[in-house]
Design an enzyme around this catalytic site. Structure first.
Site, short mmCIF file in Angstrom:
data_model
loop_
_atom_site.label_atom_id
_atom_site.label_comp_id
_atom_site.label_asym_id
_atom_site.label_seq_id
_atom_site.Cartn_x
_atom_site.Cartn_y
_atom_site.Cartn_z
N ASP A 127 154.53 89.91 80.48
CA ASP A 127 154.69 88.62 80.15
C ASP A 127 155.84 88.38 78.80
O ASP A 127 154.84 89.07 77.84
CB ASP A 127 153.79 88.45 80.08
N VAL A 128 156.96 88.62 78.62
CA VAL A 128 157.88 89.04 77.92
C VAL A 128 158.32 87.81 77.15
O VAL A 128 157.98 87.54 76.23
CB VAL A 128 159.18 89.92 78.00
N GLU A 129 158.92 86.94 77.75
CA GLU A 129 158.94 85.26 77.16
C GLU A 129 159.92 85.51 75.92
O GLU A 129 160.03 84.59 74.88
CB GLU A 129 157.96 85.27 76.81
N GLN A 130 160.78 86.24 75.18
CA GLN A 130 162.08 86.90 74.52
C GLN A 130 162.78 85.89 74.57
O GLN A 130 163.57 86.07 75.92
CB GLN A 130 161.76 88.04 74.02
N ARG A 263 164.70 77.12 69.18
CA ARG A 263 165.70 78.22 69.52
C ARG A 263 166.74 77.52 70.30
O ARG A 263 167.09 77.40 71.51
CB ARG A 263 165.08 78.87 71.45
#
Length: 367
Positions: A127-130, A263
């Protein structure tokens, strides 16, 4: 008299228990075989995120196949999951800039594999989501990470599962411009997070559904057009909604919200607050409007007034909005369905709450 035709199975069990008993980590389960990692593949996955506590004791274990442990490790949960043939997998999150270096990446992978072994777990959920730019060092490193960690887990924990969480669309949502094709190739499962779909609002800054039906299903069309294997794709659904304070509520019921950039987008769902389904089911009963239904977004919502006299609009999912999504899983041959997160329902003994909770679990299998 011993039946020698069963010798291979007997030797496998004997060797497994020998390794288990000889390991440095003592099995915490009442029965030692419950510490053996799950190796059986399920044709249909019901993938549950758990954030800690004991809510898991009330899950519908007759359908759960995988639990991703995002809370404190609970050996009792591991033992119970294994007792019913379900996997328990680690959470994997790492700062991508740190694993551009091969040595750092290898060390991180080893740490996770060792932890999974130590805790008798069955894989990892990445679960990275960067934010990642296409073609950047982080872009390549993330793909390499998925390939290398899959190889490590599969070789060292046979039958283990490596899953990767992606946004609701591969179209660089939240600037997450990943190599989705190869990530899908190297991982066992892609968990598509079909929620927080207002994380970047490019049009009017207004309250909207967390996961509008048409937009949600369009995301799957995009993934499948990339030739990603549909039997690896899990549909993620929300067991929560968003509570938006309205700057203004028009006569048509449109709730204008604060501009909170995210973002690159001028507005986002960060103007609201995430609320669990258990809270929503109580709040709707004392709301100004009761449950309303948006026929375009195919989602329920309601308005309420807080103690300071401010109007709020709450958007959420319930069995009616989840039903066509669950049916789409079956119709398109996806691998399964799951939710963020299993803890968000009301598991107390109140008959109304029990009925509401049962309906949310049951709709996962279609309607």
């Amino acid at each position: 008299m011993f039946n020698f035709s069963n010798m291979p199975c007997f030797l496998w069990l004997l060797s497994s228990l020998f390794l288990l008993c000889g390991a440095s980590d003592k099995c915490p389960c009442e029965r030692p075989e419950f510490c053996l990692q799950i190796q059986t593949e399920r044709d249909f996955e019901v993938f549950v995120f758990d954030v800690g506590g004991k809510a898991w004791k009330s899950y519908n274990w007759s359908i759960v196949t995988t639990v991703a442990a995002f809370g404190k490790y609970d050996p009792e949960l591991m033992c119970h999951a294994h007792s019913v043939g379900a996997r328990l997998v680690l959470k994997g999150d790492v700062h991508l800039a740190d694993i551009v270096d091969q040595n750092n990446r290898t060390a991180w992978i080893k740490e996770k594999v060792d932890l999974a072994k130590h805790q008798f777990m069955d894989g990892i959920n990445l679960d990275v989501e960067q934010a990642v730019e296409a073609g950047s060092p982080e872009y390549a490193a993330l793909t390499d990470l998925v390939q290398e960690i899959s190889e490590a887990f599969h070789s060292q924990i046979p039958g283990s599962q490596v899953s990767f969480d992606v946004a609701w669309s591969p179209n660089c949502i939240d600037k997450r411009c990943y190599d989705y094709v190869n990530i899908g190739k190297y991982s066992d499962l892609l968990f598509v997070m079909s929620y927080d779909e207002q994380s970047q609002i490019w049009g009017d800054c207004i309250a909207m559904a967390n996961a509008p039906l048409e937009q949600t299903l369009n995301g799957y069309d995009q993934f499948l057009k990339m030739k990603i294997d549909n039997t690896k794709v899990i549909m993620g659904i929300p067991w929560y909604g968003y509570d938006y304070p309205c700057l203004n509520l028009s006569q048509e019921g449109i709730c204008s919200i604060e501009k909170v950039p995210f973002r690159g987008a001028p507005c986002s769902d960060a103007a609201g607050t995430q609320k669990p389904y258990s809270w929503i089911m109580k709040q709707v009963n004392s709301s100004l409007t009761g449950r309303l239904w948006d026929t375009k977004q195919m989602a329920p919502y309601f308005n309420y007034m807080d103690t300071e006299g401010k109007i709020h609009q709450v958007w959420y999912d319930d069995p009616e909005s989840l039903c066509p999504k669950a049916n789409a899983v079956m119709a398109t041959g996806l691998r399964g369905i799951g939710m963020w997160n299993g803890n968000l329902l009301d598991y107390n003994n109140n008959p109304v709450a029990q009925q509401q909770t049962a309906k949310m679990w049951n709709v996962l299998l279609g309607c």
